[in-house]
Design a protein around this motif. Structure first.
Motif, PDB file in Angstrom:
ATOM      1  N   HIS A 101      36.310  12.442  42.827  1.00  0.00           N
ATOM      2  CA  HIS A 101      37.596  11.750  42.786  1.00  0.00           C
ATOM      3  C   HIS A 101      38.649  12.411  43.669  1.00  0.00           C
ATOM      4  CE1 HIS A 101      36.872   8.767  39.637  1.00  0.00           C
ATOM      5  NE2 HIS A 101      36.041   9.645  39.136  1.00  0.00           N
ATOM      6  N   GLU A 155      24.428  13.829  39.726  1.00  0.00           N
ATOM      7  CA  GLU A 155      24.634  13.587  38.293  1.00  0.00           C
ATOM      8  C   GLU A 155      23.303  13.357  37.591  1.00  0.00           C
ATOM      9  OE1 GLU A 155      26.986  13.275  34.896  1.00  0.00           O
ATOM     10  OE2 GLU A 155      27.740  13.653  36.909  1.00  0.00           O
ATOM     11  N   GLY A 200      37.462   8.033  32.434  1.00  0.00           N
ATOM     12  CA  GLY A 200      36.660   6.870  32.094  1.00  0.00           C
ATOM     13  C   GLY A 200      36.258   5.980  33.250  1.00  0.00           C
ATOM     14  N   PHE A 201      36.637   6.331  34.474  1.00  0.00           N
ATOM     15  CA  PHE A 201      36.340   5.488  35.625  1.00  0.00           C
ATOM     16  C   PHE A 201      35.484   6.245  36.639  1.00  0.00           C
ATOM     17  CE2 PHE A 201      40.415   3.922  34.018  1.00  0.00           C
ATOM     18  CZ  PHE A 201      40.073   2.599  33.782  1.00  0.00           C
ATOM     19  N   PRO A 202      34.461   5.576  37.203  1.00  0.00           N
ATOM     20  CA  PRO A 202      33.662   6.212  38.246  1.00  0.00           C
ATOM     21  C   PRO A 202      34.422   6.213  39.570  1.00  0.00           C
ATOM     22  CG  PRO A 202      32.856   4.004  37.839  1.00  0.00           C
ATOM     23  CD  PRO A 202      33.945   4.261  36.840  1.00  0.00           C
ATOM     24  N   SER A 214      27.666   3.333  36.708  1.00  0.00           N
ATOM     25  CA  SER A 214      28.916   3.219  35.953  1.00  0.00           C
ATOM     26  C   SER A 214      29.253   4.492  35.182  1.00  0.00           C
ATOM     27  CB  SER A 214      28.831   2.038  34.982  1.00  0.00           C
ATOM     28  OG  SER A 214      27.801   2.260  34.037  1.00  0.00           O
ATOM     29  N   GLU A 215      28.301   5.408  35.019  1.00  0.00           N
ATOM     30  CA  GLU A 215      28.551   6.652  34.298  1.00  0.00           C
ATOM     31  C   GLU A 215      28.491   7.868  35.208  1.00  0.00           C
ATOM     32  OE1 GLU A 215      26.185   7.143  30.827  1.00  0.00           O
ATOM     33  OE2 GLU A 215      26.521   5.116  30.130  1.00  0.00           O
ATOM     34  N   SER A 262      32.726  15.487  38.967  1.00  0.00           N
ATOM     35  CA  SER A 262      33.698  14.395  38.832  1.00  0.00           C
ATOM     36  C   SER A 262      34.983  14.715  39.580  1.00  0.00           C
ATOM     37  CB  SER A 262      33.993  14.124  37.359  1.00  0.00           C
ATOM     38  OG  SER A 262      34.736  15.178  36.789  1.00  0.00           O
ATOM     39  N   LEU A 277      32.518  10.521  36.043  1.00  0.00           N
ATOM     40  CA  LEU A 277      33.658   9.855  35.417  1.00  0.00           C
ATOM     41  C   LEU A 277      34.887  10.753  35.381  1.00  0.00           C
ATOM     42  CD1 LEU A 277      31.951   8.157  32.353  1.00  0.00           C
ATOM     43  CD2 LEU A 277      32.524   7.150  34.548  1.00  0.00           C
ATOM     44  N   LYS A 278      36.031  10.154  35.649  1.00  0.00           N
ATOM     45  CA  LYS A 278      37.319  10.826  35.498  1.00  0.00           C
ATOM     46  C   LYS A 278      38.238   9.820  34.830  1.00  0.00           C
ATOM     47  CE  LYS A 278      40.964  13.269  37.958  1.00  0.00           C
ATOM     48  NZ  LYS A 278      41.449  13.680  39.276  1.00  0.00           N
ATOM     49  N   ALA A 318      30.462   5.923  43.974  1.00  0.00           N
ATOM     50  CA  ALA A 318      29.651   6.561  42.931  1.00  0.00           C
ATOM     51  C   ALA A 318      28.203   6.753  43.357  1.00  0.00           C
ATOM     52  CB  ALA A 318      29.716   5.743  41.652  1.00  0.00           C
ATOM     53  N   ARG A 372      21.068   8.865  30.345  1.00  0.00           N
ATOM     54  CA  ARG A 372      21.936   8.754  31.525  1.00  0.00           C
ATOM     55  C   ARG A 372      21.141   8.981  32.802  1.00  0.00           C
ATOM     56  NH1 ARG A 372      27.575  11.720  31.108  1.00  0.00           N
ATOM     57  NH2 ARG A 372      27.969  10.374  32.882  1.00  0.00           N
TER      58      ARG A 372
END
Length: 121
Positions: free
Chosen positions: A110, A58, A45-47, A38-39, A106, A42-43, A51, A27
């Motif tokens: 978000h 991260e 499953g979504f960035p 894209s990773e 995360s 994540l919350k 990001a 990662r």
């Protein structure tokens, strides 16, 4: 003297450190070198929408966690430099700190709670 079941669980935990270190370093590589966000943070499953802003944090979390795990594996398997209680403590603390740091990032990325929409006029 340790019970055989404790010895077996220690080996299972030690073997589990291999995939953990691999995924964390992978990662960090994807975020830092390939610029794949894209990773990141994540919350569900979504960035987050931004990001790229949180990507360095991260990447550092994953890089530090992966390097500590690899160093721990080398110290335990290669040099036998740590006692059982020591490497388990280091691995456990590293695992939990990385998970908590990624979770906090995360939630920060978000936002907390649902966004309020502007009142209609």
């Amino acid at each position: 003297m340790q019970l055989p079941s404790v010895f077996i669980f220690n080996w299972i935990f030690l073997l589990a450190l291999f995939p953990v270190a691999f995924f964390w370093l992978r990662r960090a590589w994807r975020i830092g070198v390939r610029r794949d966000f894209s990773e990141v943070a994540l919350k569900k499953g979504f960035p987050p929408p931004d990001a790229e802003r949180y990507a360095p944090y991260e990447m550092v979390f994953n890089l530090i966690g992966g390097v500590v795990m690899v160093g721990l594996l080398v110290a335990v398997l290669g040099f036998q430099a740590l006692a059982s209680d020591q490497w388990i403590a280091v691995a456990g603390v590293t695992l939990w700190l990385k998970l908590f740091a990624s979770f906090a990032l995360s939630r920060q990325a978000h936002g907390i709670g649902k966004k309020k929409s502007a009142p209609e006029r």
